[in-house]
Design a protein around this motif. Structure first.
Motif, PDB file in Angstrom:
ATOM      1  N   ASP A  52     104.395 -25.214  71.223  1.00  0.00           N
ATOM      2  CA  ASP A  52     104.941 -24.804  70.168  1.00  0.00           C
ATOM      3  C   ASP A  52     104.783 -23.056  70.803  1.00  0.00           C
ATOM      4  N   ARG A  94     100.108 -19.879  59.450  1.00  0.00           N
ATOM      5  CA  ARG A  94     101.959 -19.726  58.685  1.00  0.00           C
ATOM      6  C   ARG A  94     102.156 -18.009  58.858  1.00  0.00           C
ATOM      7  N   GLY A 145      95.453 -27.510  65.542  1.00  0.00           N
ATOM      8  CA  GLY A 145      95.760 -26.610  64.306  1.00  0.00           C
ATOM      9  C   GLY A 145      97.099 -25.597  63.325  1.00  0.00           C
ATOM     10  N   SER A 146      96.797 -24.940  62.803  1.00  0.00           N
ATOM     11  CA  SER A 146      97.543 -24.322  61.724  1.00  0.00           C
ATOM     12  C   SER A 146      98.007 -23.058  62.319  1.00  0.00           C
ATOM     13  N   ARG A 172     105.457 -22.771  57.576  1.00  0.00           N
ATOM     14  CA  ARG A 172     103.758 -23.633  57.456  1.00  0.00           C
ATOM     15  C   ARG A 172     104.107 -24.703  59.002  1.00  0.00           C
ATOM     16  N   MET A 173     102.400 -23.698  59.693  1.00  0.00           N
ATOM     17  CA  MET A 173     103.306 -24.862  61.164  1.00  0.00           C
ATOM     18  C   MET A 173     102.124 -25.446  61.001  1.00  0.00           C
ATOM     19  N   ASN A 174     102.553 -26.870  60.908  1.00  0.00           N
ATOM     20  CA  ASN A 174     100.694 -27.867  61.169  1.00  0.00           C
ATOM     21  C   ASN A 174     100.899 -28.950  62.867  1.00  0.00           C
ATOM     22  N   SER A 175      99.857 -29.196  62.609  1.00  0.00           N
ATOM     23  CA  SER A 175      99.878 -30.402  63.716  1.00  0.00           C
ATOM     24  C   SER A 175     100.234 -29.429  65.268  1.00  0.00           C
ATOM     25  N   LEU A 176      99.826 -28.486  65.506  1.00  0.00           N
ATOM     26  CA  LEU A 176     100.143 -26.956  66.724  1.00  0.00           C
ATOM     27  C   LEU A 176     100.595 -27.927  67.986  1.00  0.00           C
ATOM     28  N   ARG A 226     106.128 -31.849  60.906  1.00  0.00           N
ATOM     29  CA  ARG A 226     104.981 -31.114  60.971  1.00  0.00           C
ATOM     30  C   ARG A 226     105.060 -28.942  60.727  1.00  0.00           C
ATOM     31  N   PHE A 227     106.606 -28.490  60.669  1.00  0.00           N
ATOM     32  CA  PHE A 227     106.668 -27.452  60.447  1.00  0.00           C
ATOM     33  C   PHE A 227     107.211 -27.259  58.522  1.00  0.00           C
TER      34      PHE A 227
END
Length: 115
Positions: free
Chosen positions: A89, A19, A16-17, A81-85, A66-67
């Motif tokens: 992490d 912010r 998930g993501s 913004r943090m993606n593909s957590l 990813r970020f």
């Protein structure tokens, strides 16, 4: 003095993501670097990402691609913004600002990634 207020942490599933945002206030004249660090239990605080006033960015290898860090100089805000957590992490994330050679820290916001 500079005060930092963070927001946006929470619980998310792996993949998930989220912010994160941080707003600096106070007697601000010239903020140089703004960034995010994180600390998980039993580990030292580590750099996640940093951005200079000119927009130069630097990321930890573990979060590259990813970020994404960004800032709004007019509003004295920095976002992450943090993606593909991933589960790794999971940590408390701290906003960091350098103002006239003095480093300021936010209170921290918890990010938990469930696997």
């Amino acid at each position: 003095q500079v005060q930092l207020v963070e927001s946006g942490g929470g619980l998310v599933q792996a993949g998930g993501s989220l912010r994160l945002s941080c707003t600096a206030s106070g007697r601000i004249f010239d903020i140089n670097a703004m960034g995010w660090y994180r600390q998980s239990p039993g580990k030292q605080r580590e750099l996640v990402a940093v951005i200079t006033s000119g927009g130069t960015t630097n990321y930890a290898d573990s979060v590259k691609d990813r970020f994404t860090i960004s800032r709004d100089n007019a509003k004295n805000t920095v976002s992450l913004r943090m993606n593909s957590l991933k589960a790794e992490d999971t940590a408390v994330y701290y906003c960091n600002v350098v103002h006239f050679g003095t480093t300021y820290w936010g209170q921290g916001t918890q990010v938990t990634v469930s696997s």
